[in-house]
Design an enzyme around this catalytic site. Structure first.
Site, PDB file in Angstrom:
ATOM      1  CD1 TRP A  35      -7.168  -8.319  -1.079  1.00 51.20           C
ATOM      2  CD2 TRP A  35      -8.416  -8.507  -3.011  1.00 51.20           C
ATOM      3  NE1 TRP A  35      -6.427  -8.309  -2.185  1.00 51.20           N
ATOM      4  CE2 TRP A  35      -7.043  -8.692  -3.129  1.00 51.20           C
ATOM      5  CE3 TRP A  35      -9.067  -8.206  -4.180  1.00 51.20           C
ATOM      6  CZ2 TRP A  35      -6.291  -8.059  -4.432  1.00 51.20           C
ATOM      7  CZ3 TRP A  35      -8.780  -8.868  -5.441  1.00 51.20           C
ATOM      8  CH2 TRP A  35      -7.345  -8.714  -5.189  1.00 51.20           C
ATOM      9  CG  ASP A  88     -11.672 -13.485   0.138  1.00 51.44           C
ATOM     10  OD1 ASP A  88     -10.623 -14.617  -0.478  1.00 51.44           O
ATOM     11  OD2 ASP A  88     -11.597 -12.045  -1.060  1.00 51.44           O
ATOM     12  CE  LYS A 118      -3.580 -13.080  -3.655  1.00 50.10           C
ATOM     13  NZ  LYS A 118      -4.464 -12.676  -3.597  1.00 50.10           N
TER      14      LYS A 118
HETATM   15  C1  PLP Z   1      -5.539 -12.066  -4.303  1.00 47.70           C
HETATM   16  C2  PLP Z   1      -6.999 -12.036  -4.025  1.00 47.70           C
HETATM   17  C3  PLP Z   1      -8.167 -12.051  -4.459  1.00 47.70           C
HETATM   18  C4  PLP Z   1      -8.139 -11.828  -5.517  1.00 47.70           C
HETATM   19  O1  PLP Z   1      -8.079 -13.208  -6.657  1.00 47.70           O
HETATM   20  P1  PLP Z   1      -7.614 -13.077  -7.755  1.00 47.70           P
HETATM   21  O2  PLP Z   1      -7.240 -14.864  -8.053  1.00 47.70           O
HETATM   22  O3  PLP Z   1      -6.824 -12.806  -8.366  1.00 47.70           O
HETATM   23  O4  PLP Z   1      -9.312 -13.468  -8.440  1.00 47.70           O
HETATM   24  C5  PLP Z   1      -9.340 -11.964  -3.746  1.00 47.70           C
HETATM   25  N1  PLP Z   1      -9.365 -11.642  -2.321  1.00 47.70           N
HETATM   26  C6  PLP Z   1      -8.137 -11.989  -1.880  1.00 47.70           C
HETATM   27  C7  PLP Z   1      -7.807 -11.352  -0.124  1.00 47.70           C
HETATM   28  C8  PLP Z   1      -6.832 -11.958  -2.498  1.00 47.70           C
HETATM   29  O5  PLP Z   1      -5.552 -11.912  -1.688  1.00 47.70           O
END
Ligand code: PLP
Length: 359
Positions: A102, A172, A196
């Site tokens: 990521w 993030d 999540k």
């Molecule tokens: C799932 C995830 C993303 C992507 O998320 P989207 O909503 O599909 O754009 C980005 N960063 C992390 C750490 C993730 O777990």
């Protein structure tokens, strides 16, 4: 009806209490004769939900007054591009810590807008650890330092907040937000997709400190311009109303569990149990350095990979779903977010022990 234990990395399982409340309010929201899905985002009911959503998040995360809270669309992935465009200002560089798939994607997208300085990278260990902070190289002319607090695919999590050496820290937090206590004051910007730990897919949370606003590039669409969305309470266009509502229910559920600190203690215990079972086994192995093992995503590899498909199909027959690892790393992965109950962890451990005994 039988509900399974869903170990998916995302969208992931929701608390059953949330689904039941949504079900009970689906056709007639609080005596309105309508579903919330059918209501105006400017109306009384939705305005109440929107205000409570922000306030509940502020309370749970103790978000200080000098931070704005935005609920946007496009996922965390859109923010990979819109963060640099919003906050670079007159700077031409940004620092990134590369610890997995990521953060790698975030870097790739940012490269269209600025020079990306790699402050640290664990690529040479296949993203199984976090380089020691004493080896990091920050660039003081950078606009910010970005990191991914939990690498969902590689199962690597920071157990501390990096020292950004004066740069605004951008994080993030998609896969570990609300799973552990953090001090928002340590950050310039926090972002996370909802699917999540906060609800179903469709909402992207951005928490941004006031001094980072007002620098957005003119080429950015107004729906992705933070200052414009601040002025419009994240409703410059029609928001994903139903996902906001469900996210609000999840926040109330977190509150009812005792808040983030209580959930964190629970998460520590759940993850410790699962890692202990993996470490005690001779069939299963977790590849991540112990100090940065994720509490949320637990990858594990079978000593004999020809058993992978037997493991997955037997697990599914036992009501343990979505254990297949990400295609880029293979093996298995159990995602054990806030909503995964103890009984799910225990059922998985019992299943793994039984599988090892019979194979
Ligand atoms: C799932 C995830 C993303 C992507 O998320 P989207 O909503 O599909 O754009 C980005 N960063 C992390 C750490 C993730 O777990």
């Amino acid at each position: 009806m039988t509900r399974v234990y869903n170990f998916s990395a995302g969208p992931s399982m929701l608390p059953e209490a949330v689904l039941k409340q949504a079900q009970s309010e689906l056709l007639d929201f609080q005596g309105s004769g309508m579903s919330l899905m059918e209501m105006s985002h400017r109306g009384k009911h939705f305005s109440t939900i929107a205000a409570a959503l922000e306030q509940d998040l502020r309370d749970l995360m103790r978000i200080p007054e000098n931070y704005r809270v935005l609920f946007l669309q496009g996922g965390a992935s859109a923010q990979f591009s819109f963060i640099p465009q919003n906050i670079l200002g007159d700077k031409h560089k940004a620092c990134y810590i590369k610890t997995g798939a990521w953060s790698q994607k975030a870097i790739q997208d940012a490269q269209s807008y600025c020079e990306t300085v790699i402050t640290a990278s664990s690529e040479d260990t296949n993203f199984t650890d976090i380089p020691d902070a004493s080896t990091w190289q920050n660039d003081e002319n950078a606009a910010y330092l970005h990191y991914t607090s939990n690498e969902t695919i590689h199962g690597v999590e920071f157990n501390y907040v990096p020292d950004a050496k004066g740069l605004p820290l951008v994080c993030d937090m998609s896969s570990n937000i609300l799973s552990r206590h953090i001090d928002v004051n340590d950050f310039g910007l926090i972002y996370a997709g909802s699917q999540k730990n906060m609800g179903p897919a469709g909402v992207t949370l951005v928490i941004v400190r006031d001094d980072l606003l007002g620098k957005c590039a003119k080429t950015v669409p107004s729906v992705f311009n933070y200052s414009e969305q601040v002025k419009n309470q994240s409703m410059l266009n029609t928001p994903n109303t139903y996902s906001w509502y469900l996210m609000g229910l999840v926040l109330q559920w977190v509150q009812a569990q005792g808040g983030v600190e209580a959930i964190e203690q629970h998460n520590i215990a759940k993850a410790a149990k699962l890692y202990a079972a993996i470490d005690a086994s001779s069939l299963f192995r977790n590849p991540v350095e112990k100090s940065c093992r994720s509490r949320m995503n637990v990858p594990f590899i079978l000593a004999d990979e020809t058993l992978d498909s037997a493991f997955l199909s037997a697990a599914q027959s036992s009501g343990l779903n979505e254990l297949k690892g990400h295609r880029s790393v293979g093996g298995m992965r159990a995602s054990i977010y806030n909503a995964m109950p103890d009984s799910g962890i225990e059922a998985l451990i019992r299943f793994m022990q039984e599988f090892e005994r019979t194979h």
